[in-house]
Design an enzyme around this catalytic site. Structure first.
Site, PDB file in Angstrom:
ATOM      1  N   PHE A  34       0.597  -1.377   0.206  1.00  0.00           N
ATOM      2  CA  PHE A  34       0.320   0.031  -0.065  1.00  0.00           C
ATOM      3  C   PHE A  34       0.925   1.474   0.207  1.00  0.00           C
ATOM      4  O   PHE A  34       1.582   1.381   0.890  1.00  0.00           O
ATOM      5  CB  PHE A  34      -0.905  -0.419   1.318  1.00  0.00           C
ATOM      6  CG  PHE A  34      -1.865   0.902   1.082  1.00  0.00           C
ATOM      7  CD1 PHE A  34      -3.120   0.870   0.240  1.00  0.00           C
ATOM      8  CD2 PHE A  34      -1.931   1.784   2.046  1.00  0.00           C
ATOM      9  CE1 PHE A  34      -3.867   2.030   0.431  1.00  0.00           C
ATOM     10  CE2 PHE A  34      -2.541   3.415   2.025  1.00  0.00           C
ATOM     11  CZ  PHE A  34      -4.035   3.387   1.110  1.00  0.00           C
ATOM     12  N   ASP A  66       8.740   2.796   1.349  1.00  0.00           N
ATOM     13  CA  ASP A  66       7.769   3.364   1.739  1.00  0.00           C
ATOM     14  C   ASP A  66       7.460   2.903   3.485  1.00  0.00           C
ATOM     15  O   ASP A  66       7.856   2.207   3.839  1.00  0.00           O
ATOM     16  CB  ASP A  66       6.665   3.156   0.814  1.00  0.00           C
ATOM     17  CG  ASP A  66       4.849   3.641   1.935  1.00  0.00           C
ATOM     18  OD1 ASP A  66       5.529   3.616   2.793  1.00  0.00           O
ATOM     19  OD2 ASP A  66       4.478   2.967   0.887  1.00  0.00           O
ATOM     20  N   LYS A  71       2.754  10.514   8.039  1.00  0.00           N
ATOM     21  CA  LYS A  71       1.969   9.885   9.257  1.00  0.00           C
ATOM     22  C   LYS A  71       2.986  10.063  11.046  1.00  0.00           C
ATOM     23  O   LYS A  71       2.109  11.470  11.213  1.00  0.00           O
ATOM     24  CB  LYS A  71       1.687   7.789   9.576  1.00  0.00           C
ATOM     25  CG  LYS A  71       0.909   7.943   8.696  1.00  0.00           C
ATOM     26  CD  LYS A  71       0.588   6.589   8.745  1.00  0.00           C
ATOM     27  CE  LYS A  71      -0.666   5.713   7.506  1.00  0.00           C
ATOM     28  NZ  LYS A  71      -1.284   5.772   7.751  1.00  0.00           N
TER      29      LYS A  71
END
Length: 404
Positions: A139, A224, A253
């Site tokens: 993702f 990532d 995040k």
């Protein structure tokens, strides 16, 4: 307008229906606790999906935001600003990177990384070197480019022709990657621990083999670290415990501790391909965001916090093992640091959402990672008392599911 009655029904009236939020509406948070409109108190094991790295309303972050809010809010990238340059300096100093690019989210950080990889390949190796390889169940965000690179086709289907030259192989399968790589590969994109895909850790030999294949084919290795970065696994960035260094790393995040910010980190040689005008972001490097992120980065990048993450992982694993010894519903607990996933066994397969809902009814906020994994991504500084209380609530939720 501030006196308007705000209810869950209002969401259905005024919001695009791409989300289906819970019935309760949170209005206040402090540390690892959240209160809703009815003053009910919840323990937060979700962390806003691995975002609230210092919990809610941490005084260091509140102070940074208040101080910056009285100085400078926004100037755009026609000018630079002090918070952005301070944050970039600290991120470069603490990592392999020599250059930083700021944006507003993980998806934007990945978008920048993928564009940079393509441009770098074009400039150094020619127009044929365009293949991006990523991993099934990966993702990387919700823009059309990043969601296509992500390895879950359901998220990118139904929006017309997809960006081309993107291929996927299974995670932890080096033979599959080797079979599909060539000198036309411009980048391999991977999470150093798959988050949304089910909290799946890579084999160390596999990560090293990926790095070697990238070197062999002059392909860039993009990590990532949107979910794994800024202390989440017990290292500042997860690559630091894997024995490999990526060429490009993305972060978001936890980077802002709840304030929207993303970053792409890379070397000077690779960064040179993003010349003035090739990429940009109106809000990227915003002074408010960078001031808060600098405070969060400083707070997390300490031995006390990073070692504390490992200690807290032990508390979670011990508590979850005790629950499972009673109720026998988990096949294993996967993950690292404070990114953990309880994998449901065959008897409860596909029912992760039921566990999430049952936990919410017990006033505990958790996450899922697919249909079979209950995910925890709490504050990195959550107290033992809050973990104990949250696990007690989780046990009550588990008991209700198991006992029907």
């Amino acid at each position: 307008m501030t006196n308007m009655a705000v209810t869950r029904e209002l969401f259905d009236q005024v919001m695009v229906p791409n989300y289906a939020p819970a019935e309760m509406i949170p209005v206040r948070g402090l540390g690892a606790r959240v209160w809703d409109q009815q003053h009910r108190e919840y323990v937060d094991f979700a962390g806003g999906i691995a975002v609230s790295c210092l919990g809610h309303c941490h005084p260091v972050l509140v102070g940074a935001l208040k101080e910056q809010s009285e100085k400078l809010w926004h100037v755009s990238n026609v000018l630079t600003n002090e918070p952005a340059l301070r944050l970039a300096s600290k991120m470069v100093e603490a990592t392999f990177a020599e250059k930083a690019y700021f944006c507003n989210s993980g998806a934007e950080a990945n978008e920048a990384a993928f564009k940079l990889a393509r441009r770098y390949a074009l400039e150094h190796f020619g127009a044929e070197k365009t293949q991006i390889i990523a991993f099934n169940q990966g993702f990387h965000g919700r823009t059309f480019f990043t969601v296509t690179v992500g390895g879950q086709a359901a998220y990118s289907d139904g929006f017309g022709p997809k960006p081309a030259d993107i291929d996927h192989v299974d995670y932890n399968d080096i033979a599959a990657l080797k079979a599909i790589m060539s000198d036309k590969t411009c980048a391999v994109v991977m999470e150093p621990l798959q988050g949304e895909g089910g909290i799946i850790s890579p084999d160390l030999d596999y990560v090293k083999a990926v790095r070697e294949l990238c070197d062999q084919h002059n392909a860039l290795l993009i990590f990532d670290e949107v979910q794994t970065g800024v202390g989440r696994t017990g290292a500042l960035y997860a690559y630091m415990n894997l024995g490999v260094t990526p060429d490009i790393l993305t972060s978001a995040k936890s980077l802002g501790g709840g304030f929207p910010i993303g970053a792409m980190l890379t070397t000077s040689a690779i960064a040179a391909s993003l010349k003035p005008g090739t990429h940009g972001s109106t809000y990227g490097g915003n002074p408010l965001a960078c001031a808060v992120a600098e405070a969060a980065f400083d707070a997390v990048n300490t031995d006390a916090v990073l070692n504390g993450v490992k200690e807290r992982e032990g508390w979670y694993r011990e508590g979850l093992a005790a629950i499972n010894a009673k109720y026998h519903c988990f096949a294993e607990v996967r993950g690292k640091g404070l990114l953990l996933g309880c994998v449901l066994n065959e008897e409860f397969k596909g029912r992760a959402k039921e566990f999430l809902n049952a936990a919410m009814a017990e006033q505990l906020m958790v996450l899922i990672a697919g249909a079979n994994v209950v995910r925890f991504a709490p504050s990195l500084v959550i107290s033992k008392e809050d973990i104990t209380e949250g696990l007690a609530r989780f046990e009550r939720a588990v008991a209700k599911i198991v006992n029907g």
